[in-house]
Design a protein around this motif. Structure first.
Motif, PDB file in Angstrom:
ATOM      1  N   LEU A 181      77.445   8.175  40.390  1.00 32.10           N
ATOM      2  CA  LEU A 181      78.570   8.540  41.365  1.00 32.10           C
ATOM      3  C   LEU A 181      80.112   7.816  40.584  1.00 32.10           C
ATOM      4  O   LEU A 181      80.991   8.661  40.918  1.00 32.10           O
ATOM      5  CB  LEU A 181      78.380   7.989  42.711  1.00 32.10           C
ATOM      6  CG  LEU A 181      77.262   8.392  43.300  1.00 32.10           C
ATOM      7  CD1 LEU A 181      76.589   7.795  44.464  1.00 32.10           C
ATOM      8  CD2 LEU A 181      77.470   9.847  43.885  1.00 32.10           C
ATOM      9  N   ASN A 208      71.649  10.708  53.620  1.00 31.48           N
ATOM     10  CA  ASN A 208      71.815   9.359  54.050  1.00 31.48           C
ATOM     11  C   ASN A 208      73.109   8.943  54.613  1.00 31.48           C
ATOM     12  O   ASN A 208      74.182   9.174  54.236  1.00 31.48           O
ATOM     13  CB  ASN A 208      71.861   8.130  52.854  1.00 31.48           C
ATOM     14  CG  ASN A 208      71.923   6.996  53.373  1.00 31.48           C
ATOM     15  OD1 ASN A 208      71.929   6.604  54.465  1.00 31.48           O
ATOM     16  ND2 ASN A 208      71.965   5.836  52.553  1.00 31.48           N
ATOM     17  N   ASP A 240      75.366  14.329  45.306  1.00 34.55           N
ATOM     18  CA  ASP A 240      74.390  13.274  45.525  1.00 34.55           C
ATOM     19  C   ASP A 240      73.077  13.667  45.994  1.00 34.55           C
ATOM     20  O   ASP A 240      72.913  13.759  47.143  1.00 34.55           O
ATOM     21  CB  ASP A 240      75.119  12.306  46.138  1.00 34.55           C
ATOM     22  CG  ASP A 240      74.539  10.893  46.338  1.00 34.55           C
ATOM     23  OD1 ASP A 240      73.282  10.838  45.837  1.00 34.55           O
ATOM     24  OD2 ASP A 240      74.552   9.833  47.166  1.00 34.55           O
ATOM     25  N   GLY A 247      71.130   3.728  37.920  1.00 28.74           N
ATOM     26  CA  GLY A 247      70.795   4.289  39.603  1.00 28.74           C
ATOM     27  C   GLY A 247      71.601   5.290  39.666  1.00 28.74           C
ATOM     28  O   GLY A 247      72.614   5.752  38.856  1.00 28.74           O
ATOM     29  N   GLY A 248      71.650   6.092  40.801  1.00 26.94           N
ATOM     30  CA  GLY A 248      72.703   7.071  41.251  1.00 26.94           C
ATOM     31  C   GLY A 248      73.884   6.407  41.671  1.00 26.94           C
ATOM     32  O   GLY A 248      75.046   7.110  41.317  1.00 26.94           O
ATOM     33  N   THR A 249      73.963   5.207  41.661  1.00 26.79           N
ATOM     34  CA  THR A 249      75.474   4.384  41.838  1.00 26.79           C
ATOM     35  C   THR A 249      76.153   4.487  40.457  1.00 26.79           C
ATOM     36  O   THR A 249      77.430   4.826  40.714  1.00 26.79           O
ATOM     37  CB  THR A 249      75.139   3.141  42.460  1.00 26.79           C
ATOM     38  OG1 THR A 249      74.052   2.874  43.180  1.00 26.79           O
ATOM     39  CG2 THR A 249      76.509   2.362  42.594  1.00 26.79           C
ATOM     40  N   ALA A 290      70.091  11.919  45.865  1.00 24.92           N
ATOM     41  CA  ALA A 290      69.488  10.544  45.681  1.00 24.92           C
ATOM     42  C   ALA A 290      68.242  10.640  46.314  1.00 24.92           C
ATOM     43  O   ALA A 290      67.027  10.083  45.746  1.00 24.92           O
ATOM     44  CB  ALA A 290      70.262   9.317  46.499  1.00 24.92           C
ATOM     45  N   TYR A 291      67.986  11.574  47.589  1.00 30.57           N
ATOM     46  CA  TYR A 291      66.648  11.539  48.278  1.00 30.57           C
ATOM     47  C   TYR A 291      65.809  12.799  48.003  1.00 30.57           C
ATOM     48  O   TYR A 291      64.924  13.165  48.808  1.00 30.57           O
ATOM     49  CB  TYR A 291      66.749  11.085  49.612  1.00 30.57           C
ATOM     50  CG  TYR A 291      67.461   9.748  49.894  1.00 30.57           C
ATOM     51  CD1 TYR A 291      66.669   8.634  50.021  1.00 30.57           C
ATOM     52  CD2 TYR A 291      68.727   9.379  50.040  1.00 30.57           C
ATOM     53  CE1 TYR A 291      66.964   7.445  50.257  1.00 30.57           C
ATOM     54  CE2 TYR A 291      69.359   8.227  50.040  1.00 30.57           C
ATOM     55  CZ  TYR A 291      68.567   7.451  50.164  1.00 30.57           C
ATOM     56  OH  TYR A 291      68.906   5.928  50.345  1.00 30.57           O
ATOM     57  N   SER A 309      68.948   9.890  41.443  1.00 35.88           N
ATOM     58  CA  SER A 309      68.423   8.374  41.480  1.00 35.88           C
ATOM     59  C   SER A 309      66.913   8.306  41.222  1.00 35.88           C
ATOM     60  O   SER A 309      66.171   8.572  42.049  1.00 35.88           O
ATOM     61  CB  SER A 309      68.959   7.974  42.916  1.00 35.88           C
ATOM     62  OG  SER A 309      68.489   6.766  43.087  1.00 35.88           O
ATOM     63  N   ARG A 356      66.958   0.131  37.982  1.00 38.05           N
ATOM     64  CA  ARG A 356      68.358   0.710  37.685  1.00 38.05           C
ATOM     65  C   ARG A 356      68.197   1.866  36.681  1.00 38.05           C
ATOM     66  O   ARG A 356      68.549   1.784  35.484  1.00 38.05           O
ATOM     67  CB  ARG A 356      69.404  -0.277  37.154  1.00 38.05           C
ATOM     68  CG  ARG A 356      69.559  -1.342  38.119  1.00 38.05           C
ATOM     69  CD  ARG A 356      69.617  -1.208  39.749  1.00 38.05           C
ATOM     70  NE  ARG A 356      70.770  -0.648  39.758  1.00 38.05           N
ATOM     71  CZ  ARG A 356      70.804   0.366  40.914  1.00 38.05           C
ATOM     72  NH1 ARG A 356      69.778   0.689  41.320  1.00 38.05           N
ATOM     73  NH2 ARG A 356      71.922   0.955  41.102  1.00 38.05           N
ATOM     74  N   SER A 401      65.776   5.417  41.300  1.00 38.04           N
ATOM     75  CA  SER A 401      65.422   4.314  42.290  1.00 38.04           C
ATOM     76  C   SER A 401      64.544   4.750  43.431  1.00 38.04           C
ATOM     77  O   SER A 401      63.567   4.308  43.923  1.00 38.04           O
ATOM     78  CB  SER A 401      66.721   3.701  43.048  1.00 38.04           C
ATOM     79  OG  SER A 401      67.743   3.598  42.079  1.00 38.04           O
ATOM     80  N   LYS A 402      64.897   6.097  43.926  1.00 35.90           N
ATOM     81  CA  LYS A 402      64.219   6.500  45.018  1.00 35.90           C
ATOM     82  C   LYS A 402      62.885   7.549  44.392  1.00 35.90           C
ATOM     83  O   LYS A 402      61.936   7.205  44.853  1.00 35.90           O
ATOM     84  CB  LYS A 402      65.246   7.585  45.887  1.00 35.90           C
ATOM     85  CG  LYS A 402      66.610   7.019  46.092  1.00 35.90           C
ATOM     86  CD  LYS A 402      66.685   5.824  46.829  1.00 35.90           C
ATOM     87  CE  LYS A 402      68.074   5.400  46.852  1.00 35.90           C
ATOM     88  NZ  LYS A 402      68.256   4.017  47.672  1.00 35.90           N
ATOM     89  N   TRP A 451      77.005   7.221  53.139  1.00 33.83           N
ATOM     90  CA  TRP A 451      76.426   5.874  52.590  1.00 33.83           C
ATOM     91  C   TRP A 451      77.914   5.200  51.999  1.00 33.83           C
ATOM     92  O   TRP A 451      79.090   5.650  51.630  1.00 33.83           O
ATOM     93  CB  TRP A 451      75.906   6.404  51.348  1.00 33.83           C
ATOM     94  CG  TRP A 451      75.333   5.232  50.669  1.00 33.83           C
ATOM     95  CD1 TRP A 451      74.286   4.295  51.157  1.00 33.83           C
ATOM     96  CD2 TRP A 451      75.409   5.128  49.097  1.00 33.83           C
ATOM     97  NE1 TRP A 451      73.883   3.757  49.873  1.00 33.83           N
ATOM     98  CE2 TRP A 451      74.550   3.846  48.929  1.00 33.83           C
ATOM     99  CE3 TRP A 451      75.932   5.540  48.001  1.00 33.83           C
ATOM    100  CZ2 TRP A 451      74.226   3.312  47.851  1.00 33.83           C
ATOM    101  CZ3 TRP A 451      75.970   4.817  46.951  1.00 33.83           C
ATOM    102  CH2 TRP A 451      75.246   3.792  46.595  1.00 33.83           C
ATOM    103  N   ASN A 487      76.186  14.615  49.858  1.00 35.05           N
ATOM    104  CA  ASN A 487      74.875  14.094  49.808  1.00 35.05           C
ATOM    105  C   ASN A 487      73.758  14.745  50.371  1.00 35.05           C
ATOM    106  O   ASN A 487      73.569  15.007  51.829  1.00 35.05           O
ATOM    107  CB  ASN A 487      74.871  12.561  50.543  1.00 35.05           C
ATOM    108  CG  ASN A 487      73.547  11.998  50.367  1.00 35.05           C
ATOM    109  OD1 ASN A 487      73.254  11.216  51.383  1.00 35.05           O
ATOM    110  ND2 ASN A 487      72.754  12.186  49.495  1.00 35.05           N
TER     111      ASN A 487
HETATM  112  C1  LIG Z   1      73.158   8.260  49.448  1.00 35.52           C
HETATM  113  C2  LIG Z   1      72.783   7.559  48.383  1.00 35.52           C
HETATM  114  N1  LIG Z   1      73.482   7.790  47.290  1.00 35.52           N
HETATM  115  C3  LIG Z   1      73.008   6.880  46.256  1.00 35.52           C
HETATM  116  C4  LIG Z   1      72.685   5.962  46.141  1.00 35.52           C
HETATM  117  C5  LIG Z   1      72.254   5.148  44.914  1.00 35.52           C
HETATM  118  O1  LIG Z   1      71.263   4.746  44.604  1.00 35.52           O
HETATM  119  P1  LIG Z   1      70.712   3.871  43.353  1.00 35.52           P
HETATM  120  O2  LIG Z   1      72.083   3.406  42.635  1.00 35.52           O
HETATM  121  O3  LIG Z   1      70.059   2.655  43.732  1.00 35.52           O
HETATM  122  O4  LIG Z   1      69.939   4.456  42.549  1.00 35.52           O
HETATM  123  C6  LIG Z   1      71.909   5.531  47.587  1.00 35.52           C
HETATM  124  C7  LIG Z   1      71.118   4.329  47.663  1.00 35.52           C
HETATM  125  O5  LIG Z   1      70.728   3.814  48.595  1.00 35.52           O
HETATM  126  C8  LIG Z   1      72.088   6.286  48.483  1.00 35.52           C
HETATM  127  O6  LIG Z   1      71.741   5.978  49.594  1.00 35.52           O
END
Ligand SMILES: Cc1ncc(COP(=O)(O)O)c(C=O)c1O
Length: 412
Positions: free
Chosen positions: A113, A188, A219, A108-110, A221-222, A254, A265, A256-257, A134, A183
């Motif tokens: 990061l 977010n 970041d 994931g993006g997590t 993600a979106y 990410s 993941r 995920s998004k 976030w 971000n």
């Molecule tokens: C701003 C932001 N960055 C990164 C993520 C990481 O996303 P993930 O690890 O689920 O891909 C999220 C997920 O909610 C997010 O809102």
């Protein structure tokens, strides 16, 4: 006798979005009239969650080797090709002509990061983050003994360049380096999109710090939820081509998004710099971190990305599905914004994405009272509460601004 390590003692996950959302979901099961605007997952107007049919279709064509074998920790050359195509689209040539580039898959993006922050700072050094932001940015830093400093994100309806510079100067003066997360787009929690000029201004400022190592963790993600579409969001990233050798940009992507594959993941860390050695050094450290932390990433999802990126027909199918999602988001946002304006509810500048955020100092009390008095579950953020329009059908959004306004007026 304390058995746990000193660095781990006392760490407890508090006010976490997943937990608050699980509570809201449980409550809604018992009482369907509850409005659950907590979590950043897209639900369709009929209340259903579905991933993209194009993702399903590709998954169904993969064999066991594609899905269940290990992938390599670096994802391999086909992953690299696919993520660079996806992340930069028509701007890829221009990006690669002016910057060295490397990429690695992450959970994931997590994961992207975490790896970027971990490999950019030493213990007790500071991560600069926006406020509101976030929640896990804070935990990502504190879990590894880094400090955090925040700058308020807005100056009126624009990015707060002055606040960003002030806090950066303070960190640079004491630590001689700067590591910051931004971000963008569809921020977010606010839904703010930085303009290309604002991104350029950030790079221009970092360029003035010739002798200072600077890491911009972007970041995005979106990014694929933006109303402007893939072309415009990628063009904004061309701002990075102006970055001088003292800057390393670590893009956190990410899937995920982008693919609605939240629990599967997959994300990616893309490293960009005019300084080729820094990119290689970061890439090697990222691969070391990957192998010795999560080992490797979801192979099936890596294969989905590779297959989709190779096929214009599959891309077109996905794009059509994505356009429908963005249209729904846009209709929801317009409805909430219109009603907020009518009742005089202040919101942070929103241009797109999953969330709209309302400034309010007494965020914890307001969140509690929203549940008690209106059966509305929202997530508290720094001096604000966030409405996840991604998960609320229009029937729930109608009249929501008025109810929130009433509670805020009473308790804020
Ligand atoms: C701003 C932001 N960055 C990164 C993520 C990481 O996303 P993930 O690890 O689920 O891909 C999220 C997920 O909610 C997010 O809102």
């Amino acid at each position: 006798m304390r058995i746990i390590a000193k660095h781990a003692a006392g760490k407890v996950l508090k006010s976490d979005g997943f937990q608050i959302s699980a509570d809201a979901k449980l409550a809604k099961k018992k009482d369907p009239s509850i409005i659950d605007g907590t979590l950043g997952t897209f639900y369709f107007e009929d209340g259903s969650f579905k991933t993209f049919q194009t993702v399903h279709k590709i998954m169904n064509q993969l064999n066991d080797e594609d899905i269940y074998l290990y992938s390599t920790s670096d994802g391999g050359p086909a992953f690299k090709e696919a993520i660079l195509e996806w992340a930069f689209k028509h701007t890829r040539k221009e990006i690669e002509a002016s910057l060295s580039v490397a990429a690695i898959p992450t959970p994931g993006g997590t994961g992207a990061l975490t790896s970027a922050v971990f490999n950019s700072l030493d213990p007790q050094e500071t991560l600069l983050i926006p406020s509101p932001c976030w929640g896990p940015y804070v935990g990502i830093a504190l879990n590894r003994a880094f400090k955090i400093e925040k700058f308020f994100m807005f100056d009126g309806d624009a990015f707060n360049m002055k606040g960003f510079v002030e806090k950066s100067e303070k960190i640079i003066a004491t630590e001689g380096k700067l590591v910051v997360i931004i971000n963008d787009p569809c921020n977010n929690p606010t839904g703010y999109n930085m303009t290309k000029a604002e991104l350029e201004a950030v790079i221009d400022y970092l360029n003035t710090k010739k002798e200072v190592p600077c890491v911009l963790i972007y970041d995005c993600a979106y990014i694929d939820m933006a109303v402007e579409g893939m072309k415009k969001t990628r063009e904004n990233m061309l701002a990075f081509t102006k970055a001088n050798e003292n800057i390393l940009i670590s893009v956190a992507f990410s899937f995920s998004k982008t693919f609605f594959i939240y629990g599967q993941r997959l994300g990616g860390q893309i490293l960009l710099s005019k300084n080729k050695e820094s990119v290689m050094e970061y890439y090697n450290a990222a691969n070391y971190t990957a192998r010795n932390t999560w080992s490797n990433c979801n192979k099936g999802m890596i294969r989905v990305l590779e297959e989709m990126t190779k096929s214009p027909a599959l891309m077109a199918e996905y794009q059509q599905e994505l356009d429908e999602v963005i249209a729904v988001l846009n209709t929801r946002a317009e409805l909430f914004k219109k009603e907020a304006k009518q009742v005089g509810l202040q919101i942070y500048p929103y241009q797109g994405g999953f969330f709209i955020t309302i400034p309010c100092d007494n965020n914890m009390l307001v969140s509690e009272k929203l549940v008690e008095e209106e059966k509305i579950y929202l997530l508290p953020f720094d001096n604000s509460v966030r409405v996840a329009i991604c998960s609320l059908p229009q029937s729930d959004l109608k009249g929501l601004a008025e109810k929130i306004h009433r509670v805020i007026k009473k308790y804020n």
